[in-house]
Write an enzyme that holds these catalytic residues in place. Structure first.
Site, PDB file in Angstrom:
ATOM      1  N   TYR A  87       0.857  -1.197   0.000  1.00  0.00           N
ATOM      2  CA  TYR A  87       0.000   0.000   0.000  1.00  0.00           C
ATOM      3  C   TYR A  87       0.889   1.241   0.000  1.00  0.00           C
ATOM      4  O   TYR A  87       1.910   1.293   0.703  1.00  0.00           O
ATOM      5  CB  TYR A  87      -0.885   0.019   1.249  1.00  0.00           C
ATOM      6  CG  TYR A  87      -1.673   1.297   1.412  1.00  0.00           C
ATOM      7  CD1 TYR A  87      -2.954   1.424   0.879  1.00  0.00           C
ATOM      8  CD2 TYR A  87      -1.139   2.381   2.104  1.00  0.00           C
ATOM      9  CE1 TYR A  87      -3.669   2.599   1.016  1.00  0.00           C
ATOM     10  CE2 TYR A  87      -1.856   3.568   2.251  1.00  0.00           C
ATOM     11  CZ  TYR A  87      -3.115   3.664   1.701  1.00  0.00           C
ATOM     12  OH  TYR A  87      -3.822   4.836   1.842  1.00  0.00           O
ATOM     13  N   GLU A 107      -3.431   7.835  -3.827  1.00  0.00           N
ATOM     14  CA  GLU A 107      -3.411   6.531  -3.153  1.00  0.00           C
ATOM     15  C   GLU A 107      -3.300   5.421  -4.188  1.00  0.00           C
ATOM     16  O   GLU A 107      -4.023   5.429  -5.197  1.00  0.00           O
ATOM     17  CB  GLU A 107      -4.684   6.341  -2.325  1.00  0.00           C
ATOM     18  CG  GLU A 107      -4.712   5.038  -1.533  1.00  0.00           C
ATOM     19  CD  GLU A 107      -6.003   4.869  -0.761  1.00  0.00           C
ATOM     20  OE1 GLU A 107      -5.939   4.668   0.460  1.00  0.00           O
ATOM     21  OE2 GLU A 107      -7.085   4.923  -1.384  1.00  0.00           O
TER      22      GLU A 107
END
Length: 417
Positions: free
Chosen positions: A138, A226
């Protein structure tokens, strides 16, 4: 303790899901317009700045998807529904499909854990080259209020709900504060790549992609970039397999081309109408309308209604720069909702003039012939003048002592029906 619905409202109004990175004493004067790009739009921006994504085309019909497949000439393709919600891979279409064919995706509703119960209509799909994933991580870059600048956030565990990971395994969250003037340093990119578990040549490759993502962040003025998952393939490539770029209204002036990409088709019509007047409307499922100024007050108002046994029908946020015309339009929106059986108006006049609110209220009540009871709680700038305007209006408006009193009276009025 925040009610779960209030927590959802917080996500809708405040910076991003990653505010958990730091607790801040800063506040916003207004909460206005937020732009969330679709995945294909985010990936196109990233690709324009050299970030590696899968080869893809966008299709809005089954025939276009077939043509895209031919143009890709890939061994295998993947179709991804384009809606502003997570959990799409585990979602269910009202065509009965659980992922797969374009003709059973486009034009059908997709329900995930983040959509309304009936799902959201899919108008476009990404047709992308399918790549195997060896490992998922991530990565995000966001504006962090505690350091007044960008923050790089990563975890070696990607492809999962990052909020849940923070709660269960906070030691797996790594952060790098980026100097707003210096920019990201090679050592920071290398350290984050190492913390994400990239080894050997992949470490340098991941660091290079991280620096390119920061360049995207610098050039297009988002509040958040993101990538989940930020992954490596068995062939030794670092690829951004998903992408989400969010903006606040501060970026609208310098990034007009990006804001022109805003697709409001997923919004409720009432949300689009509210946005025309710089109002923020969020629909809920109760029967007491909440008319407030500010995200914090909105959540407190919703919670106190719940604590008194009621349920909010919506809340409408005026923000800070309020004019009488906005108050009038706000009442039009609230009273047009057939679920609304009472209105609770709660205004703290720090930068809002309560007298302007009071004049807007009386004008709206007279012209719209208000049919539902209204409880008013005003505090702050020119509150005495505002109370005088309301008390001399001759209108059926109930003034209240405080927010608790207002919520109790609103719930009582609804309960009597």
């Amino acid at each position: 303790v925040l009610h779960p619905r209030s927590a959802k409202l917080l996500r809708a109004l405040v910076l991003s899901p990653m505010l958990l990175v730091a607790q801040s004493q800063a506040f916003q004067f207004t909460s206005r317009r937020w732009l969330n790009l679709q995945e294909y739009q985010s990936k196109k921006l990233m690709s324009d700045y050299g970030v590696r994504v899968q080869r893809f085309f966008v299709a809005d019909s089954a025939n276009e998807a077939l043509q895209a497949d031919k143009r890709l000439n890939a061994k295998e393709i993947v179709l991804k529904a384009q809606i502003l919600a997570g959990g799409r891979g585990k979602g269910v279409f009202n065509s009965g499909l659980k992922g797969g064919l374009a003709e059973q995706m486009i034009g059908y509703n997709l329900a995930t854990k983040q959509t309304p119960k009936g799902g959201v209509k899919v108008n476009k799909v990404i047709v992308a080259e399918a790549l195997d994933i060896a490992r998922e991580t991530y990565l995000a870059i966001l504006m962090d209020r505690s350091c007044n600048g960008p923050m790089l956030v990563g975890s070696p565990q990607g492809g999962v709900d990052i909020e849940e990971l923070v709660a269960s395994n906070p030691e797996l969250i790594f952060k790098e504060q980026i100097g707003i003037f210096e920019g990201i340093k090679d050592s920071q990119a290398q350290r984050m790549a190492e913390n994400l578990g990239f080894l050997g040549p992949l470490k340098n490759q991941a660091a290079d992609q991280i620096k390119k993502l920061y360049n995207v962040f610098l050039k297009v003025d988002p509040s958040q970039v993101e990538v989940n998952p930020f992954s490596e393939t068995p062939e030794g490539q670092v690829v951004c397999f998903d992408a989400k770029i969010n903006f606040d209204d501060n970026a609208e002036f310098p990034q007009k081309n990006i804001f022109a990409m805003d697709n409001k088709s997923e919004n409720e019509p009432i949300e689009n109408e509210a946005a025309r007047y710089d109002l923020k409307h969020i629909g809920l499922d109760g029967n007491i309308a909440c008319f407030v100024n500010g995200a914090g007050l909105a959540m407190a108002t919703c919670d106190i209604i719940f604590l008194n046994g009621g349920k909010p029908a919506n809340f409408l946020d005026l923000g800070g720069s309020v004019k009488e015309a906005q108050v009038y339009q706000a009442f039009k929106l609230l009273t047009a909702d057939p679920k609304v059986e009472a209105i609770l108006l709660s205004i703290f006049g720090g930068i809002v003039n309560c007298a302007i609110i009071a004049n807007g209220i009386t004008k709206a009540c007279r012209e719209l012939e208000l049919k539902v009871p209204m409880m008013v709680r005003l505090e702050g700038t020119n509150v005495q003048e505002a109370q005088s305007i309301l008390s001399s209006s001759g209108l059926p408006i109930t003034s209240t002592i405080d927010l608790e009193d207002a919520a109790r009276k609103a719930v009582d009025n609804v309960s009597k029906k």
